[in-house]
Design an enzyme around this catalytic site. Structure first.
Site, short mmCIF file in Angstrom:
data_model
loop_
_atom_site.label_atom_id
_atom_site.label_comp_id
_atom_site.label_asym_id
_atom_site.label_seq_id
_atom_site.Cartn_x
_atom_site.Cartn_y
_atom_site.Cartn_z
N SER A 125 -6.21 4.27 -7.72
CA SER A 125 -4.81 4.01 -7.36
C SER A 125 -4.00 3.71 -8.61
CB SER A 125 -4.74 2.81 -6.40
OG SER A 125 -3.39 2.39 -6.29
N MET B 4 -7.49 -0.87 5.84
CA MET B 4 -7.12 -1.73 4.71
C MET B 4 -8.14 -2.86 4.60
SD MET B 4 -4.50 -0.35 3.33
CE MET B 4 -4.34 -1.62 2.07
N ASP C 94 -9.33 0.54 1.30
CA ASP C 94 -8.31 0.35 0.27
C ASP C 94 -8.06 -1.14 0.09
OD1 ASP C 94 -6.11 0.47 -1.38
OD2 ASP C 94 -4.78 1.43 0.08
N MET D 33 5.71 1.77 -1.30
CA MET D 33 6.07 0.50 -0.65
C MET D 33 7.58 0.37 -0.57
SD MET D 33 3.39 -2.10 -2.41
CE MET D 33 1.68 -1.63 -2.75
N MET E 202 3.54 2.80 2.94
CA MET E 202 3.67 1.44 3.50
C MET E 202 5.15 1.21 3.75
SD MET E 202 0.85 -0.33 1.03
CE MET E 202 0.84 1.09 -0.05
N HIS F 209 -4.75 8.06 -5.63
CA HIS F 209 -4.12 7.36 -4.51
C HIS F 209 -2.75 6.87 -4.97
CE1 HIS F 209 -4.33 4.97 -0.76
NE2 HIS F 209 -3.76 3.99 -1.45
N HIS G 259 -0.17 7.07 0.39
CA HIS G 259 -0.28 5.99 1.37
C HIS G 259 1.11 5.37 1.56
CE1 HIS G 259 -2.02 1.64 2.04
NE2 HIS G 259 -1.41 2.10 3.11
N ASP H 38 0.56 4.72 -3.86
CA ASP H 38 1.02 3.70 -2.92
C ASP H 38 2.53 3.65 -2.88
OD1 ASP H 38 -1.40 2.39 -1.94
OD2 ASP H 38 -1.72 1.82 -4.03
C1 DX5 Z 1 -2.44 -2.34 -1.72
C2 DX5 Z 1 -2.56 -0.87 -2.02
C3 DX5 Z 1 -3.78 -0.48 -2.73
C4 DX5 Z 1 -3.94 -1.05 -4.12
C5 DX5 Z 1 -5.37 -1.42 -4.24
O1 DX5 Z 1 -1.41 -2.55 -0.82
O2 DX5 Z 1 -2.51 -0.11 -0.81
O3 DX5 Z 1 -3.94 0.94 -2.77
O4 DX5 Z 1 -3.61 -0.14 -5.14
O5 DX5 Z 1 -5.52 -2.13 -5.41
P1 DX5 Z 1 -6.84 -2.94 -5.78
O6 DX5 Z 1 -7.95 -1.92 -5.90
O7 DX5 Z 1 -6.48 -3.60 -7.05
O8 DX5 Z 1 -7.11 -3.90 -4.66
ZN ZN Z 2 -3.05 2.08 -0.84
#
Ligand code: DX5
Ligand code: ZN
Length: 242
Positions: free
Chosen positions: A25, A154, A192, A54, A85, A50, A83, A52
């Site tokens: 990620s 998650m 994740d 947000m 969110m 990956h 992903h 993310d």
């Molecule tokens: C958290 C994200 C993850 C994040 C994971 O909300 O969805 O994808 O990048 O990071 P680590 O591996 O540091 O927990």
């Molecule tokens: Zn993620």
């Protein structure tokens, strides 16, 4: 700029469920050098990245949007595991598909037409995924599992990297894996949050086949060696698929 990279096209590789895949990620990398993060991932031998997304509403943090995905797309063949969110994923999913996502995953928790959005994602030529938070009951996934390419469980509360792996999610992984086996469905099972050299082992045993790793990958002093060690822990070679 390298002309070969400019003409890079989407990688459509999506291995059969069960065979382990690592998806670093880039949330955990330096956001002023996202292109460098892609190169770190490629040279370490991973095939997925990956991404993310947000919105500061569904989760209390903000990251980047479709323009960033499109600009990164032109630089790599990595499989883009996006992903979302977001509180309103149905209003934004298509922008990410157009920007070059290979897979778009959407959360079950907000109020919006989930089934229609999953179908729409496939109609735009992407794989789709359904995601639940650690405290959402796994049963709530069951109406959707026939219609998805991936289930993402998650293993932290979404919003931030660097949190501790939630071991209480392991029984949910086992449950969804048993159900997949019973129904002979093809979806991948991704985890994740808090995935590292230790937590990947019980998660793999429980049935996870797709591993997102942010902090553990990007904090490694030698990411190539980290991937080789991770391969041994989950019993595969990401490079050869063996
Ligand atoms: C958290 C994200 C993850 C994040 C994971 O909300 O969805 O994808 O990048 O990071 P680590 O591996 O540091 O927990
Ligand atoms: Zn993620």
């Amino acid at each position: 700029m390298n002309a070969n990279l400019q003409s890079a096209t989407k990688d459509d590789s999506f291995a059969p469920a069960g065979s382990p895949i690592l998806a670093p990620s880039i949330l955990a990398g330096n956001h002023a050098m996202l292109g460098d993060s892609l190169r770190t991932i490629e040279s370490a031998g991973a095939k997925w990245v990956h991404l993310d997304i947000m919105d500061g509403h569904f989760v209390p943090n903000l990251t980047f949007g479709p323009q960033t995905i499109a600009d990164l797309r032109s630089r790599t063949h990595l499989f883009f595991d996006v992903h979302l969110m977001l509180s309103n994923p149905h209003q934004h999913a298509q922008s990410f598909a157009k920007a070059g996502a290979d897979l778009v995953s959407i959360h079950l928790e907000p109020e919006y037409p989930v089934m229609d959005t999953l179908a729409a994602i496939r109609s735009w030529g992407c794989k789709n995924g359904i995601v639940i938070n650690p405290d959402t009951p796994v049963d709530e996934l069951f109406p959707f599992v026939e219609y998805v390419d991936m289930v993402l469980l998650m293993t932290v509360q979404p919003g931030f990297g660097g949190q501790s792996f939630r071991h209480d999610v392991l029984p949910k992984i086992q449950r969804i894996r048993r159900m997949r086996d019973q129904l002979k469905l093809p979806f991948r099972i991704e985890i994740d949050g808090g995935v590292d050299m230790n937590t990947c082992v019980p998660a793999r045993e429980a049935g996870a086949d797709t591993f997102v790793a942010g902090s553990a990958f990007f904090k490694a002093t030698d990411p190539d060696k980290w991937v080789r060690d991770f391969e041994r822990r989950v019993g595969t070679s990401f490079t050869t698929g063996a």
